[in-house]
Design a protein around this motif. Structure first.
Motif, short mmCIF file in Angstrom:
data_model
loop_
_atom_site.label_atom_id
_atom_site.label_comp_id
_atom_site.label_asym_id
_atom_site.label_seq_id
_atom_site.Cartn_x
_atom_site.Cartn_y
_atom_site.Cartn_z
N ALA A 301 -12.09 -5.12 3.31
CA ALA A 301 -10.79 -4.83 2.88
C ALA A 301 -10.54 -3.50 2.25
O ALA A 301 -11.10 -3.30 1.06
N LEU A 302 -9.67 -2.50 2.74
CA LEU A 302 -9.86 -1.27 2.32
C LEU A 302 -8.38 -0.96 1.80
O LEU A 302 -7.37 -1.43 1.74
N ASP A 303 -8.28 0.34 1.34
CA ASP A 303 -7.11 0.88 0.68
C ASP A 303 -5.97 1.19 1.82
O ASP A 303 -6.54 1.30 2.95
N VAL A 304 -4.76 1.11 1.21
CA VAL A 304 -3.59 1.08 2.22
C VAL A 304 -3.46 2.36 3.15
O VAL A 304 -3.06 2.18 4.35
N PRO A 305 -4.09 3.76 2.88
CA PRO A 305 -3.76 4.54 3.54
C PRO A 305 -4.68 4.52 5.16
O PRO A 305 -4.29 5.23 5.80
N VAL A 306 -5.68 3.77 4.88
CA VAL A 306 -6.35 3.51 6.15
C VAL A 306 -5.57 3.13 7.32
O VAL A 306 -5.89 3.34 8.62
N ILE A 307 -4.24 2.60 7.15
CA ILE A 307 -3.47 2.08 8.20
C ILE A 307 -2.33 3.09 8.44
O ILE A 307 -1.66 3.05 9.70
N PHE A 308 -2.15 4.23 7.85
CA PHE A 308 -1.22 5.21 8.04
C PHE A 308 -1.06 5.91 9.44
O PHE A 308 -0.28 6.39 10.07
N PRO A 309 -2.41 6.10 10.09
CA PRO A 309 -2.28 6.90 11.35
C PRO A 309 -1.78 6.21 12.51
O PRO A 309 -1.50 6.93 13.49
N TYR A 310 -1.87 4.80 12.29
CA TYR A 310 -1.70 4.13 13.18
C TYR A 310 0.00 4.04 13.81
O TYR A 310 0.58 3.81 14.71
N ALA A 311 0.75 4.48 12.78
CA ALA A 311 2.23 4.56 12.80
C ALA A 311 2.88 5.42 11.66
O ALA A 311 3.63 5.28 10.75
N SER A 348 5.65 7.02 -5.38
CA SER A 348 4.56 6.84 -4.87
C SER A 348 4.37 5.20 -4.50
O SER A 348 3.88 5.21 -3.19
N THR A 349 5.27 4.35 -5.04
CA THR A 349 5.40 2.97 -4.68
C THR A 349 6.04 3.04 -3.16
O THR A 349 5.79 2.08 -2.33
N CYS A 350 7.12 3.61 -3.07
CA CYS A 350 7.80 3.76 -1.88
C CYS A 350 6.90 4.34 -0.66
O CYS A 350 7.26 3.94 0.36
N PHE A 351 6.24 5.32 -1.00
CA PHE A 351 5.15 5.89 -0.05
C PHE A 351 4.17 4.70 0.16
O PHE A 351 3.97 4.66 1.37
N PHE A 352 3.60 4.18 -0.54
CA PHE A 352 2.24 3.62 -0.38
C PHE A 352 2.67 2.06 0.14
O PHE A 352 2.37 1.49 1.15
N GLU A 353 3.14 1.34 -0.97
CA GLU A 353 3.52 0.04 -0.73
C GLU A 353 4.45 -0.29 0.55
O GLU A 353 4.07 -1.01 1.37
N ILE A 354 5.66 0.36 0.20
CA ILE A 354 6.70 0.03 1.39
C ILE A 354 6.33 1.08 2.76
O ILE A 354 6.96 0.38 3.75
N GLY A 355 5.87 2.04 2.65
CA GLY A 355 5.23 2.60 3.64
C GLY A 355 4.39 1.79 4.46
O GLY A 355 4.79 1.79 5.95
N CYS A 356 3.54 0.90 3.98
CA CYS A 356 2.69 0.12 4.64
C CYS A 356 3.52 -0.93 5.30
O CYS A 356 3.43 -1.27 6.54
N ALA A 357 4.51 -1.53 4.50
CA ALA A 357 5.30 -2.58 4.95
C ALA A 357 6.29 -2.08 5.97
O ALA A 357 6.39 -3.07 7.00
N ALA A 358 6.64 -0.89 6.11
CA ALA A 358 7.39 -0.37 7.29
C ALA A 358 6.53 -0.09 8.49
O ALA A 358 7.02 -0.63 9.69
N ILE A 359 5.08 -0.10 8.44
CA ILE A 359 4.22 0.00 9.45
C ILE A 359 4.08 -1.36 10.13
O ILE A 359 4.00 -1.63 11.23
#
Length: 384
Positions: A301-311, A348-359
């Protein structure tokens, strides 16, 4: 004993790069890799983590700090929250909870169907601190305090990554890792909205605007527009942007300040995504040793940025939509007297937490899922 405990807490669990590099080393050794492969995999995992962290720091510090400063200046009644220095007074208890919770996580993964192992370094420290603080506030101490914090931290480390697992699989198309991060609740909400039709990554651009497919460029443009809007708002409120942003006594002006921060965002995104690719390329194969020898079928279970390149398009949409809805929510609740506390929208919360939620919302609900999911999350997160 205290020396050993402090070493484990501060030099291993407290250092994300060392902790995850150590996990990679153990996994490679268990696979009986050669010395060369073990050394290479261990070092490159640490390098990937540092590259990722450097990109993240550029985004949250050098790039969007000016937006936060402008928000604080526009709403001066907002003040930083003050808390007791729990980390200094209860450092030993926090360390014990970290070790106990991680051990429980491994045992649960070993003997149940909940197979994720929590490897997000800073969260390994953050949640014990939060639960220790809650216990102290409730009047607990000693064994009771440690037991409460350990149980709740372990529950978080076990339950949340496993809740994220099907959503991450929707995003990535495989089941090799999951996310261990506070975005879980927001991502789950976003992921349950809409039926997938058109992905954000399929959005078409005219040939003359083809450069907008690059997230570094598109993101930089979006941040640039945000800075220009904040500049106008500051002037309209009778404030001097040069003073707010700290370039009043320098030789450069607003153009250089905004341009530099915009470019820092593009640089940060580029470095962060490179770090993600490096980290995933090293830690997932290395982790197979643990999955085969110690905890069958385990996944990290890794940190949230690992999902960013997918979308990356969904990430950017999530940031923009979340910023808009969170600011509107703050203004509406404040004007209606619903809340006496002003909450500054955390970029930073909008970017990381909600950014992941949008993905996640995009993976399950397409463009609609990404937009509506980010909007709903923006309201929920900042309504008070």
């Amino acid at each position: 004993m205290d020396t050993i405990l402090n070493f484990i807490i501060n030099e291993i669990f407290g250092q994300g790069a060392i902790f995850i590099a150590l996990i990679a080393m153990i996994g490679l050794i268990l696979q009986r890799k050669s010395v060369t492969e073990v050394v290479r995999g261990t070092v490159m995992t640490g390098v990937g983590f540092f590259v990722l962290s450097t990109g993240t720091s550029l985004i949250t510090g050098n790039s969007i700090d000016g937006i936060s400063a402008a928000c604080n200046s526009i709403m001066p009644q907002a003040v930083k929250s003050t808390t007791v220095n729990i980390s200094a007074e209860y450092g030993t208890e926090i360390g014990i909870v970290m070790i106990l919770a991680f051990a429980i996580n491994i045992l649960v993964a070993r003997f149940t169907k909940w197979k994720s192992i929590f490897l997000t370094g800073h969260m390994l420290y953050w949640f014990p601190l939060v639960f220790i603080a809650a216990g102290v506030d409730a009047g607990l101490s000693g064994i009771k305090l440690i037991a409460l914090a350990a149980v709740f931290t372990a529950l978080y480390m076990v339950v949340f990554p496993n809740l994220m697992r099907p959503f991450v699989k929707e995003v990535t198309g495989d089941d090799s890792f999951t996310i261990g991060h506070p975005t879980t609740c927001l991502s789950a909400i976003s992921g349950l909205i809409g039926n997938k039709r058109h992905s954000t990554e399929e959005l078409s651009f005219p040939k003359s605007l083809g450069f907008l497919r690059e997230i570094a460029i598109t993101g930089s443009f979006a941040i640039g527009v945000t800075y220009i809007v904040m500049y106008i708002i500051l002037v309209a409120n009778g404030q001097d942007p040069a003073v707010v942003w700290g370039y009043a006594e320098g030789k450069t002006g607003a153009f250089t300040y905004i341009f530099t921060h915009v470019i820092y965002f593009g640089v940060g995104i580029t470095i962060m995504l490179q770090g993600v690719r490096m980290l995933i390329a090293e830690i997932v194969p290395a982790f197979q040793g643990i999955a085969e020898k110690i905890v069958p079928d385990a996944i990290p279970a890794l940190d949230v940025p690992v999902i960013f390149p997918y979308a990356p398009n969904a990430l950017l949409i999530g940031l923009i939509v979340a910023m808009i809805t969170s600011i509107l929510t703050i203004l509406i609740t404040g004007s209606m007297g619903i809340s006496s506390t002003v909450v500054i929208p955390l970029i930073s919360t909008c970017f990381f937490e909600i950014g992941c939620a949008a993905i996640v919302g995009n993976a399950t609900g397409g463009v609609r899922g990404a937009v509506v999911g980010a909007a709903v999350c923006g309201v929920i997160l900042f309504a008070s």
